[in-house]
Design a protein around this motif. Structure first.
Motif, PDB file in Angstrom:
ATOM      1  N   SER A  34       0.851  -1.180   0.000  1.00 38.60           N
ATOM      2  CA  SER A  34       0.000   0.000   0.000  1.00 38.60           C
ATOM      3  C   SER A  34       0.896   1.244   0.000  1.00 38.60           C
ATOM      4  CB  SER A  34      -0.876  -0.039   1.249  1.00 38.60           C
ATOM      5  OG  SER A  34      -1.430   1.224   1.443  1.00 38.60           O
ATOM      6  N   VAL A  35       0.668   2.145  -0.949  1.00 38.82           N
ATOM      7  CA  VAL A  35       1.528   3.329  -1.103  1.00 38.82           C
ATOM      8  C   VAL A  35       1.643   4.116   0.194  1.00 38.82           C
ATOM      9  CG1 VAL A  35       1.604   5.606  -2.217  1.00 38.82           C
ATOM     10  CG2 VAL A  35       1.281   3.571  -3.588  1.00 38.82           C
ATOM     11  N   ASP A  36       0.533   4.233   0.917  1.00 36.35           N
ATOM     12  CA  ASP A  36       0.513   5.045   2.140  1.00 36.35           C
ATOM     13  C   ASP A  36       1.405   4.499   3.244  1.00 36.35           C
ATOM     14  OD1 ASP A  36      -1.183   6.752   1.047  1.00 36.35           O
ATOM     15  OD2 ASP A  36      -3.008   5.902   1.944  1.00 36.35           O
ATOM     16  N   LYS A  37       1.633   3.177   3.220  1.00 37.81           N
ATOM     17  CA  LYS A  37       2.350   2.553   4.343  1.00 37.81           C
ATOM     18  C   LYS A  37       3.867   2.576   4.160  1.00 37.81           C
ATOM     19  CE  LYS A  37      -1.418   0.041   6.219  1.00 37.81           C
ATOM     20  NZ  LYS A  37      -2.382  -0.696   5.396  1.00 37.81           N
ATOM     21  N   VAL A  38       4.340   3.055   2.995  1.00 38.71           N
ATOM     22  CA  VAL A  38       5.777   3.007   2.716  1.00 38.71           C
ATOM     23  C   VAL A  38       6.436   4.326   3.090  1.00 38.71           C
ATOM     24  CG1 VAL A  38       7.495   2.705   0.882  1.00 38.71           C
ATOM     25  CG2 VAL A  38       5.468   1.270   0.940  1.00 38.71           C
ATOM     26  N   ARG A  39       7.534   4.206   3.837  1.00 41.55           N
ATOM     27  CA  ARG A  39       8.243   5.384   4.325  1.00 41.55           C
ATOM     28  C   ARG A  39       9.163   5.901   3.216  1.00 41.55           C
ATOM     29  NH1 ARG A  39      12.940   5.219   7.537  1.00 41.55           N
ATOM     30  NH2 ARG A  39      13.202   7.072   8.820  1.00 41.55           N
ATOM     31  N   LEU A  40       8.964   7.177   2.844  1.00 39.46           N
ATOM     32  CA  LEU A  40       9.767   7.760   1.756  1.00 39.46           C
ATOM     33  C   LEU A  40      10.427   9.048   2.219  1.00 39.46           C
ATOM     34  CD1 LEU A  40       7.296   7.507  -1.293  1.00 39.46           C
ATOM     35  CD2 LEU A  40       9.245   6.027  -0.840  1.00 39.46           C
ATOM     36  N   LEU A  41      11.524   9.406   1.607  1.00 41.32           N
ATOM     37  CA  LEU A  41      12.119  10.722   1.857  1.00 41.32           C
ATOM     38  C   LEU A  41      11.085  11.782   1.466  1.00 41.32           C
ATOM     39  CD1 LEU A  41      15.643  10.287   0.216  1.00 41.32           C
ATOM     40  CD2 LEU A  41      15.131  10.270   2.655  1.00 41.32           C
ATOM     41  N   PRO A  42      11.022  12.923   2.157  1.00 41.21           N
ATOM     42  CA  PRO A  42      10.014  13.935   1.827  1.00 41.21           C
ATOM     43  C   PRO A  42      10.044  14.345   0.349  1.00 41.21           C
ATOM     44  CG  PRO A  42      11.187  14.516   3.843  1.00 41.21           C
ATOM     45  CD  PRO A  42      11.845  13.285   3.313  1.00 41.21           C
ATOM     46  N   GLU A  43      11.245  14.487  -0.237  1.00 41.69           N
ATOM     47  CA  GLU A  43      11.317  14.907  -1.653  1.00 41.69           C
ATOM     48  C   GLU A  43      10.792  13.816  -2.588  1.00 41.69           C
ATOM     49  OE1 GLU A  43      13.878  14.448   0.445  1.00 41.69           O
ATOM     50  OE2 GLU A  43      15.810  14.227  -0.598  1.00 41.69           O
ATOM     51  N   TYR A  47       7.540  14.007  -5.141  1.00 36.74           N
ATOM     52  CA  TYR A  47       7.669  13.570  -6.537  1.00 36.74           C
ATOM     53  C   TYR A  47       6.547  12.579  -6.871  1.00 36.74           C
ATOM     54  CZ  TYR A  47       9.496  10.755 -10.422  1.00 36.74           C
ATOM     55  OH  TYR A  47       9.621  10.057 -11.591  1.00 36.74           O
ATOM     56  N   LEU A  48       6.303  11.649  -5.933  1.00 33.81           N
ATOM     57  CA  LEU A  48       5.289  10.619  -6.163  1.00 33.81           C
ATOM     58  C   LEU A  48       3.888  11.222  -6.220  1.00 33.81           C
ATOM     59  CD1 LEU A  48       4.605   7.634  -6.509  1.00 33.81           C
ATOM     60  CD2 LEU A  48       4.544   7.404  -4.030  1.00 33.81           C
ATOM     61  N   GLN A  49       3.625  12.155  -5.306  1.00 36.25           N
ATOM     62  CA  GLN A  49       2.314  12.813  -5.273  1.00 36.25           C
ATOM     63  C   GLN A  49       1.993  13.424  -6.644  1.00 36.25           C
ATOM     64  OE1 GLN A  49       2.183  13.239  -1.334  1.00 36.25           O
ATOM     65  NE2 GLN A  49       0.418  12.027  -2.009  1.00 36.25           N
TER      66      GLN A  49
END
Ligand code: B12
Ligand code: SF4
Ligand code: SF4
Length: 247
Positions: A34-43, A47-49
């Protein structure tokens, strides 16, 4: 999980993926998170948004991690131990050529799946920037980490070298990610983990630099001047370890 006809969407994607992998002449591995559950760097989240805007105002989005495996001969082209620079009689550049072949195949597979399942694909890599980039962090705002999604989707575990290690073939694969509307519950997979192995740390001096290993690795890759932005010695050593566990 939503259904489409007799097969669930997950089963349909898996079946379709197997078919396009076999057309591409490579083995593939696939995972869902699930995209929401994955921890990503803010940048990278930003980019994904922007990328996901094309999907409209859907509530849930699933990340489909796609991995295409290298052929054995391509992995064996990487030196088996540390090498400061290529030697005239080695075939390291065959691995560099395979980098392009696998990226192209992955981008094709991801695009076919995106068209079929109303999704949006993140390409395999940010290629061709090596000469322009002055620091490794310059890559980050222009991509999302495939490894973050592959790890969440159970494709493999995060090895001590930072790469995704699959039970099928260690880290000898390349990744892409497809984002599709809808939610799925990821299938848990038995993953052995590194255990007491430290082979990649023993072979690569760069990996001793802690968080700084990324920039040190980039500089080392640039200095090799192979036909692609590769080194891969940690990949070869790990691949051998995982193969020997299977024997
Ligand atoms: C930039 C880049 C590089 C750079 C930097 C490497 C690095 N480790 O980041 C350089 C040029 C050095 C490089 C080298 C290599 N790379 Co490279 N690289 C990439 C690229 C384009 C982006 C990676 C990235 O986003 N890094 C950012 C870091 C921070 O991401 P991350 O470690 O995954 O962390 C995520 C989460 O853990 C979390 N997180 C981590 N820290 C924090 C902190 C906070 C505060 C938060 C909120 C979140 C968070 O968010 C992060 C970002 O989403 C990807 C392709 C892609 N789009 O994913 C390929 C990729 C990672 N590379 C790959 C490979 C194979 C290599 C090499 C082996 C080269 C080669 N082929 O010979 C080496 C190995 C280096 C190593 N041991 O990791 C593969 C990995 C495949 C695998 N099995 O895992 C990828 C996925 C390419 C692909 N399409 O397959 N690479
Ligand atoms: S070489 Fe060993 S320690 Fe390194 S990632 Fe692979 S299994 Fe883990
Ligand atoms: S790719 Fe980077 S981390 Fe892996 S062996 Fe080469 S220099 Fe070390």
């Amino acid at each position: 999980m939503f259904k489409q006809g007799r097969l669930t969407v997950v089963e349909e994607i898996q079946r379709f993926f197997r078919q396009v992998c076999s057309e591409a002449g490579r083995k593939g591995v696939i995972g869902f998170s699930s995209v929401d559950k994955v921890r990503l760097l803010p940048e990278q989240r930003q980019y994904l948004q922007a990328k996901l805007n094309v999907l409209g105002s859907v509530q849930d989005i699933t990340a489909v991690s796609l991995g295409l495996l290298y052929h054995e001969s391509e992995v064996l082209a990487i030196p088996a131990g540390w090498r400061g620079k290529p030697e005239t009689d080695d075939c390291w550049d065959d691995y560099a050529r395979a980098y392009h072949t696998v990226n192209d195949a992955l981008n094709r597979v991801a695009a076919i799946l995106a068209a079929r399942f109303w999704g949006v694909a993140e390409q395999a890599t940010v290629a061709g920037w090596a000469g322009k980039v002055k620091h490794v962090t310059e890559y980050f705002p222009h991509c999302v980490s495939h490894r973050a999604f592959a790890e969440a989707g159970g494709l493999g575990w995060r090895g001590r070298h930072g790469l995704i290690v699959t039970p099928e073939d260690g880290p000898a694969l390349r990744l892409a990610t497809l984002f599709i509307p809808g939610s799925v519950s990821p299938e848990p997979r038995e993953l052995a983990g590194c255990g007491d192995c430290r082979a990649c740390l023993d072979v690569c001096p760069v990996l001793h630099k802690g968080g700084d290993y990324r920039e040190a690795c980039r500089r080392r890759i640039n200095g090799l001047h192979l036909r692609a932005e590769v080194c891969g010695i940690c990949v070869r050593v790990c691949w051998e370890r995982i193969r020997s566990r299977q024997a």
